[in-house]
Design an enzyme around this catalytic site. Structure first.
Site, PDB file in Angstrom:
ATOM      1  N   CYS A   2      -1.666  -7.621  13.909  1.00 50.54           N
ATOM      2  CA  CYS A   2      -1.117  -7.675  15.259  1.00 50.54           C
ATOM      3  C   CYS A   2       0.404  -7.813  15.246  1.00 50.54           C
ATOM      4  O   CYS A   2       0.983  -8.356  14.316  1.00 50.54           O
ATOM      5  CB  CYS A   2      -1.688  -8.875  15.995  1.00 50.54           C
ATOM      6  SG  CYS A   2      -3.469  -8.930  15.978  1.00 50.54           S
ATOM      7  N   ARG A  27       2.264  -1.810  11.182  1.00 48.92           N
ATOM      8  CA  ARG A  27       1.425  -2.912  10.705  1.00 48.92           C
ATOM      9  C   ARG A  27      -0.068  -2.615  10.877  1.00 48.92           C
ATOM     10  O   ARG A  27      -0.897  -3.342  10.342  1.00 48.92           O
ATOM     11  CB  ARG A  27       1.787  -4.191  11.486  1.00 48.92           C
ATOM     12  CG  ARG A  27       3.191  -4.679  11.215  1.00 48.92           C
ATOM     13  CD  ARG A  27       3.606  -5.721  12.218  1.00 48.92           C
ATOM     14  NE  ARG A  27       2.789  -6.901  12.153  1.00 48.92           N
ATOM     15  CZ  ARG A  27       3.117  -8.014  11.525  1.00 48.92           C
ATOM     16  NH1 ARG A  27       4.271  -8.092  10.908  1.00 48.92           N
ATOM     17  NH2 ARG A  27       2.331  -9.045  11.516  1.00 48.92           N
ATOM     18  N   TRP A  75      -4.842  -5.874  16.226  1.00 47.76           N
ATOM     19  CA  TRP A  75      -5.740  -5.445  15.142  1.00 47.76           C
ATOM     20  C   TRP A  75      -6.933  -6.378  15.250  1.00 47.76           C
ATOM     21  O   TRP A  75      -6.819  -7.576  14.994  1.00 47.76           O
ATOM     22  CB  TRP A  75      -5.008  -5.599  13.810  1.00 47.76           C
ATOM     23  CG  TRP A  75      -5.698  -5.005  12.626  1.00 47.76           C
ATOM     24  CD1 TRP A  75      -5.625  -3.710  12.197  1.00 47.76           C
ATOM     25  CD2 TRP A  75      -6.527  -5.681  11.677  1.00 47.76           C
ATOM     26  NE1 TRP A  75      -6.365  -3.542  11.055  1.00 47.76           N
ATOM     27  CE2 TRP A  75      -6.932  -4.735  10.704  1.00 47.76           C
ATOM     28  CE3 TRP A  75      -6.978  -6.997  11.539  1.00 47.76           C
ATOM     29  CZ2 TRP A  75      -7.750  -5.060   9.627  1.00 47.76           C
ATOM     30  CZ3 TRP A  75      -7.799  -7.327  10.476  1.00 47.76           C
ATOM     31  CH2 TRP A  75      -8.174  -6.357   9.532  1.00 47.76           C
ATOM     32  N   ASN A 101      -0.881 -13.673  17.825  1.00 47.88           N
ATOM     33  CA  ASN A 101      -1.248 -13.220  16.473  1.00 47.88           C
ATOM     34  C   ASN A 101      -1.908 -14.383  15.746  1.00 47.88           C
ATOM     35  O   ASN A 101      -1.505 -15.525  15.932  1.00 47.88           O
ATOM     36  CB  ASN A 101      -0.004 -12.844  15.659  1.00 47.88           C
ATOM     37  CG  ASN A 101       0.618 -11.546  16.107  1.00 47.88           C
ATOM     38  OD1 ASN A 101       0.102 -10.884  16.996  1.00 47.88           O
ATOM     39  ND2 ASN A 101       1.728 -11.195  15.484  1.00 47.88           N
ATOM     40  N   GLY A 102      -2.856 -14.066  14.873  1.00 43.95           N
ATOM     41  CA  GLY A 102      -3.479 -15.131  14.080  1.00 43.95           C
ATOM     42  C   GLY A 102      -4.898 -15.380  14.538  1.00 43.95           C
ATOM     43  O   GLY A 102      -5.485 -14.578  15.273  1.00 43.95           O
ATOM     44  N   GLU A 481      -3.823  -0.096  -9.832  1.00 41.32           N
ATOM     45  CA  GLU A 481      -2.949   0.215  -8.704  1.00 41.32           C
ATOM     46  C   GLU A 481      -3.112   1.678  -8.285  1.00 41.32           C
ATOM     47  O   GLU A 481      -3.140   1.986  -7.085  1.00 41.32           O
ATOM     48  CB  GLU A 481      -1.492  -0.111  -9.081  1.00 41.32           C
ATOM     49  CG  GLU A 481      -0.451   0.225  -8.032  1.00 41.32           C
ATOM     50  CD  GLU A 481      -0.684  -0.393  -6.655  1.00 41.32           C
ATOM     51  OE1 GLU A 481      -1.566  -1.263  -6.509  1.00 41.32           O
ATOM     52  OE2 GLU A 481       0.002   0.022  -5.714  1.00 41.32           O
ATOM     53  N   LYS A 485      -4.188   2.804  -4.528  1.00 38.21           N
ATOM     54  CA  LYS A 485      -3.345   3.682  -3.704  1.00 38.21           C
ATOM     55  C   LYS A 485      -4.156   4.853  -3.184  1.00 38.21           C
ATOM     56  O   LYS A 485      -4.102   5.199  -2.019  1.00 38.21           O
ATOM     57  CB  LYS A 485      -2.219   4.181  -4.584  1.00 38.21           C
ATOM     58  CG  LYS A 485      -0.805   4.078  -4.290  1.00 38.21           C
ATOM     59  CD  LYS A 485      -0.086   3.021  -3.575  1.00 38.21           C
ATOM     60  CE  LYS A 485      -0.765   1.912  -2.909  1.00 38.21           C
ATOM     61  NZ  LYS A 485      -0.276   0.590  -3.116  1.00 38.21           N
ATOM     62  N   GLU A 488      -6.870   3.872  -0.520  1.00 38.67           N
ATOM     63  CA  GLU A 488      -6.436   3.395   0.794  1.00 38.67           C
ATOM     64  C   GLU A 488      -5.822   4.485   1.650  1.00 38.67           C
ATOM     65  O   GLU A 488      -5.962   4.451   2.870  1.00 38.67           O
ATOM     66  CB  GLU A 488      -5.527   2.160   0.700  1.00 38.67           C
ATOM     67  CG  GLU A 488      -4.202   2.361   0.057  1.00 38.67           C
ATOM     68  CD  GLU A 488      -3.422   1.060  -0.066  1.00 38.67           C
ATOM     69  OE1 GLU A 488      -3.612   0.160   0.750  1.00 38.67           O
ATOM     70  OE2 GLU A 488      -2.594   0.959  -0.981  1.00 38.67           O
ATOM     71  N   HIS A 504     -19.407   1.183 -21.434  1.00 40.22           N
ATOM     72  CA  HIS A 504     -20.365   0.105 -21.137  1.00 40.22           C
ATOM     73  C   HIS A 504     -20.980   0.245 -19.745  1.00 40.22           C
ATOM     74  O   HIS A 504     -21.338  -0.748 -19.132  1.00 40.22           O
ATOM     75  CB  HIS A 504     -19.673  -1.253 -21.299  1.00 40.22           C
ATOM     76  CG  HIS A 504     -19.178  -1.455 -22.697  1.00 40.22           C
ATOM     77  ND1 HIS A 504     -20.006  -1.840 -23.722  1.00 40.22           N
ATOM     78  CD2 HIS A 504     -17.962  -1.267 -23.235  1.00 40.22           C
ATOM     79  CE1 HIS A 504     -19.309  -1.907 -24.842  1.00 40.22           C
ATOM     80  NE2 HIS A 504     -18.063  -1.568 -24.577  1.00 40.22           N
ATOM     81  N   LYS A 604      -0.679  -3.778   7.666  1.00 41.14           N
ATOM     82  CA  LYS A 604       0.410  -4.275   6.831  1.00 41.14           C
ATOM     83  C   LYS A 604       0.522  -5.757   7.126  1.00 41.14           C
ATOM     84  O   LYS A 604       0.423  -6.163   8.272  1.00 41.14           O
ATOM     85  CB  LYS A 604       1.699  -3.547   7.233  1.00 41.14           C
ATOM     86  CG  LYS A 604       2.866  -3.759   6.303  1.00 41.14           C
ATOM     87  CD  LYS A 604       2.770  -2.852   5.116  1.00 41.14           C
ATOM     88  CE  LYS A 604       3.937  -2.987   4.170  1.00 41.14           C
ATOM     89  NZ  LYS A 604       3.577  -2.442   2.847  1.00 41.14           N
TER      90      LYS A 604
HETATM   91  C1  F6R Z   1      -1.786  -1.965  -0.705  1.00 36.72           C
HETATM   92  C2  F6R Z   1      -1.162  -3.020   0.068  1.00 36.72           C
HETATM   93  C3  F6R Z   1      -1.876  -4.315   0.170  1.00 36.72           C
HETATM   94  C4  F6R Z   1      -0.873  -5.464  -0.014  1.00 36.72           C
HETATM   95  C5  F6R Z   1      -1.569  -6.809   0.186  1.00 36.72           C
HETATM   96  C6  F6R Z   1      -0.617  -7.967  -0.061  1.00 36.72           C
HETATM   97  O1  F6R Z   1      -0.984  -0.825  -0.752  1.00 36.72           O
HETATM   98  O2  F6R Z   1      -0.107  -2.853   0.607  1.00 36.72           O
HETATM   99  O3  F6R Z   1      -2.896  -4.389  -0.748  1.00 36.72           O
HETATM  100  O4  F6R Z   1      -0.322  -5.370  -1.288  1.00 36.72           O
HETATM  101  O5  F6R Z   1      -2.055  -6.881   1.487  1.00 36.72           O
HETATM  102  O6  F6R Z   1       0.477  -7.909   0.787  1.00 36.72           O
HETATM  103  P1  F6R Z   1       1.782  -8.767   0.509  1.00 36.72           P
HETATM  104  O7  F6R Z   1       2.416  -8.236  -0.732  1.00 36.72           O
HETATM  105  O8  F6R Z   1       2.638  -8.556   1.728  1.00 36.72           O
HETATM  106  O9  F6R Z   1       1.354 -10.181   0.332  1.00 36.72           O
END
Ligand code: F6R
Length: 609
Positions: A2, A27, A75, A101-102, A481, A485, A488, A504, A604
């Site tokens: 949010c 976000r 969100w 938010n929260g 990673e 990527k 997502e 395995h 985000k």
């Molecule tokens: C993946 C991504 C998320 C963040 C995770 C932690 O591309 O962006 O997996 O890495 O939500 O976020 P931060 O680093 O802001 O704590």
């Protein structure tokens, strides 16, 4: 997650709120709304599920006018995304509007108490409960009411309130979730995130937990939980407004991938000399006595931690435990004497990472943070003196790229510096790493030249519905990673396995039409990796290998496709190899028509657990 915005001044509030919400849309959100105090004192609310475009259409049909307002992108947590659950919510009289938010953890209890007292709530959100409570508690001063409200709420929240009876004032209060404010020539602004304010001002006031702020067109006043006025300094944000814009790139993700050379350069040049490790938040004696390092983080930041495990073990000879923060915080970790805890976060607001850091501190573990956002909750919880900053600049795309690379870079720097302090790293080796770090931005620029080759490879592999990522050692961290990527942003099924684990179980999934992306940057396990590639290809799966120039001749006969990155120090090669994986995910997502910057269901800055 949010987003909150607020405006009070002389200009029409709706346009400014919408612009602020747009800058927060990265976000991730599923509904949006604004409330504006109109000339006649009524609080006009317009909100709708879906993207901001729908809200804009609604405002065309039902315009609002007024120079004070609050806005929100939601969100969904409590209650599905719908018009009724979208924020702002109003109290029963319709004169108090609230965005939030929260998560209010005692929401059920508060709701049943309100309903028992005769309140009729329209939706399922905890925010409506806050609005209803405020309406019932209000006795003429919203500031006093918010001070009282805080005593009732449990959980993490950032709340902005507009009250029809108190023109010329906006109110907000926070605990756990971020809120920032700014003032400029007769106007004040409020937001949950700095990028939403950059267009108006780079001098921002960061609210602390349990503080309440009152915004007027003359300024922002902050009160502590006892209602005492707290004079507060503003904080100058180094990020420019342009740094939070696309600047001609098709997507933020692509722009941020291309910003990596400069982000690496800035992080390296922050004055953190490996040979003079005084910048570390641990002194020589503490470093020498360390027995263990624990790293906790989420998502991509967690993967930077996995990579760090190898660097810390090799360069500083320290045992390392890496854990996702959501696990660490609830498993009653056993604190050890001479343990160092490291929380890693781009946003500095991730709820689980913040809670893990708090847990470690509560248990008396020496704790530091790696963070990209100055003044964020995690940086404040660790303390500025215990926070090491990556210099990635604002990361807007939901998929983290430049934050990851700078976190990994900073971890290599920390590992080498700790190695120097502990006497486990010869000066000559530290010099080699320092030189390689110095060259890394140039090498990252060269790596970006692979872009067109990667785009073409993605065209070729776009039919693959299952993609595996594999590697050994640091390349296993890289594989994790790469897989994250890809899944997502492209929604392809992708999973990472340590190459030694393939036999395995996972090998059962390998067949024609499946792709395995292999990171092969570590010479000491290259031959083992090549043997694994043979096993993969024997099952008719295709292999895309990523390796440095110096290994290319050896790898070539064992792979279907190959991406060759420039040579660098072995401990930095997986960082360069991450760049083609990011581009691979990006182009796969584009070819599949996915919303690269705002992938479905993702947000985000995950400020709820
Ligand atoms: C993946 C991504 C998320 C963040 C995770 C932690 O591309 O962006 O997996 O890495 O939500 O976020 P931060 O680093 O802001 O704590």
């Amino acid at each position: 997650m949010c987003g909150i915005v607020g405006y009070i001044g002389q200009r029409p509030a709706a346009d400014i709120l919408l612009h602020g919400l747009e800058s927060l849309s990265y976000r991730g959100y599923d509904s949006a709304g604004i409330a504006v105090r109109e000339e006649n004192g009524t609080v006009a609310v317009r909100k709708s599920s879906g993207k901001l475009e729908r809200l804009k259409q609604l405002l065309k049909v039902q315009p609002v006018s007024g120079c004070e307002g609050i806005g929100h992108t939601r969100w969904a947590t409590h209650g599905e995304p719908s018009d009724v659950n979208a924020h702002p919510h109003t109290d029963e009289s319709g004169r108090i509007a609230v965005v939030h938010n929260g998560i209010i953890e005692n929401y059920d209890l508060l709701r049943s108490r309100l309903e028992a007292a005769g309140a009729v709530l329209k939706g399922q959100t905890d925010t409506e409960v806050i609005a209803c409570l405020l309406g019932r508690m209000y006795g003429g001063s919203m500031l006093d009411t918010l001070l009282e409200l805080q005593k009732l709420l449990q959980g993490r929240y950032a709340i902005a309130v507009m009250c029809g009876q108190e023109p010329g004032r906006l109110f907000c209060v926070k605990s756990g979730s971020p809120l920032v404010a700014a003032h400029r020539e007769g106007e004040s602004f409020l937001a949950s995130d700095i990028p939403a304010l950059l267009f108006h001002s780079r001098d921002v006031l960061i609210l602390k937990d349990r503080e309440t702020a009152v915004l007027t067109n003359e300024g922002v006043q902050v009160y502590d939980e006892n209602g005492r006025l707290c004079p507060r300094e503003t904080f100058h944000v180094a990020w420019s407004q342009e740094s939070a814009e696309k600047n001609g790139y098709a997507h933020y993700m692509l722009k941020e991938i291309h910003e990596q050379p400069i982000a690496l350069e800035k992080t390296f040049e922050r004055g953190n000399d490996l040979l003079r490790p005084e910048w570390l938040p641990v002194d020589r004696e503490t470093a020498r006595n360390l027995k263990k390092v624990t790293i906790a983080a989420c998502g991509t930041a967690y993967h930077a931690g996995v990579l760090a495990k190898y660097a810390l073990e090799t360069l500083a000879r320290l045992p390392v435990e890496v854990e996702t923060a959501g696990e660490y915080r609830y498993r009653q970790p056993v604190a050890q004497k001479n343990e160092l805890f490291i929380a890693v976060s781009q946003s500095g607001e991730t709820a689980d990472t913040l809670a893990a850091l708090e847990e470690a501190r509560k248990n008396g573990v020496r704790s530091i943070a790696i963070c990209n956002t100055v003044g964020s909750s995690i940086a404040r919880a660790a303390g500025e003196a215990n926070t090491l900053y990556t210099c990635a600049g604002p990361e807007i795309a939901v998929a983290s790229t430049k934050a990851y690379l700078t976190q990994a870079e900073l971890f290599v720097m920390i590992s080498a510096a700790l190695g120097m302090l502990r006497g486990t790293l010869p000066v000559q080796r530290a010099l080699e790493i320092r030189n390689a770090l110095n060259e890394l931005p140039k090498k990252a620029r060269q790596t970006l030249l692979l872009q067109e080759q990667i785009r073409q490879l993605c065209e070729r592999f776009s039919h693959c519905e299952h993609v595996f990522f594999t590697g050994r050692g640091m390349d296993y961290a890289l594989a994790m990673e790469g897989a994250l990527k890809l899944k997502e942003v492209s929604y392809l099924f992708s999973e990472a396995y340590a190459a030694g684990e393939l036999k395995h179980g996972p090998i059962a999934l390998l067949q024609s039409g499946r792709l395995v992306v292999a990171g092969i940057t570590q010479p000491h396990v290259m031959e083992k990796m090549l043997a694994n590639l043979q096993e993969i290809r024997a099952r008719k799966a295709q292999v895309l290998a990523i390796c440095p120039e110096k290994m290319a001749d050896r790898v070539k006969p064992h792979t279907d496709e190959m991406l060759v990155i420039p040579d660098t120090d072995d401990c930095l090669a997986p960082l360069l190899a991450a760049v083609p994986m990011q581009l691979f995910a990006y182009f796969m997502a584009r070819i599949r028509g996915c919303d690269v910057d705002q992938p479905r269901n993702l947000a985000k800055s995950v400020t709820v657990e």
